[in-house]
Design a protein around this motif. Structure first.
Motif: not given
Length: 194
Positions: A75, A77, A133, A135
């Motif tokens: 993950s 950002s 975010t 993934h």
């Protein structure tokens, strides 16, 4: 010892460069004005000649990448401003590379052709959010996933070409809606009538 952001960035670039195959020419673009592209990669053929197969990489380093979903997802950002640039302005495939400088793991994802991410970005823009975010499947790693990365770049290139054609307000849009056989026939007619 805690690393400074510049040290993390340098380490991430070095780790990424050491994780790519030997036939990938790495061209650092960090010394240029920073618009969010750190490197250009070109695939070199078996004959040691440049192939023209080029993509860009944005390399982001972290001391500890957040791994979620039972170890399946990295993950990360990213600012919506930067992502808008990648998704809506850049006309060359870009790969987001996230490097864990502690474990030396390198994760990657293709951006422009990710329709789920595009939808999430539109929502984030509408809500005035400053970051989003991203993934990344942990299976998207280097050096193991280098062939998958090339396939992702090829898919992204195809998506970008089709997306560009869809933006053209001409009969091409109508031809694209036809079956492949009909499309070929229509293109022949256009060519012979010119």
């Amino acid at each position: 010892m805690t690393l400074t952001p510049k040290q993390i960035g340098r380490a991430a670039g070095r780790i990424f460069q050491s994780s790519i195959p030997i036939n990938w020419a790495y061209r650092c673009q960090e010394d240029q004005e920073d618009y969010g592209v750190d490197a250009e990669i070109e695939i070199i053929g078996d004959d040691e000649k440049a192939t023209g197969f080029i993509f860009k990489a944005q390399i982001k380093g972290q001391e500890n990448v957040s791994i979620i979903n039972g170890g399946d997802i990295a993950s990360f950002s990213l600012s919506t401003e930067r992502l808008n640039y990648y998704m809506n302005q850049l006309d060359v495939p870009i790969i987001l590379v996230v490097v864990d400088v502690t474990t030396k793991k390198v994760y990657w994802c293709s951006l422009q052709d990710d329709q789920n991410l595009s939808g999430r970005l539109a929502i984030a823009n509408g809500e005035g959010k400053k970051s989003i975010t991203i993934h990344i499947p942990c299976g998207n790693n280097l050096p193991d996933g280098s062939n998958a990365l090339i396939r992702a770049v090829m898919d992204n290139m195809t998506w970008m070409k089709i997306n560009s054609l869809n933006k053209i307000n001409t009969p091409i849009n109508q031809m694209l809606k036809n079956s492949p056989t009909k499309l070929i026939d229509d293109l022949r007619k256009v060519r012979t009538s010119s």
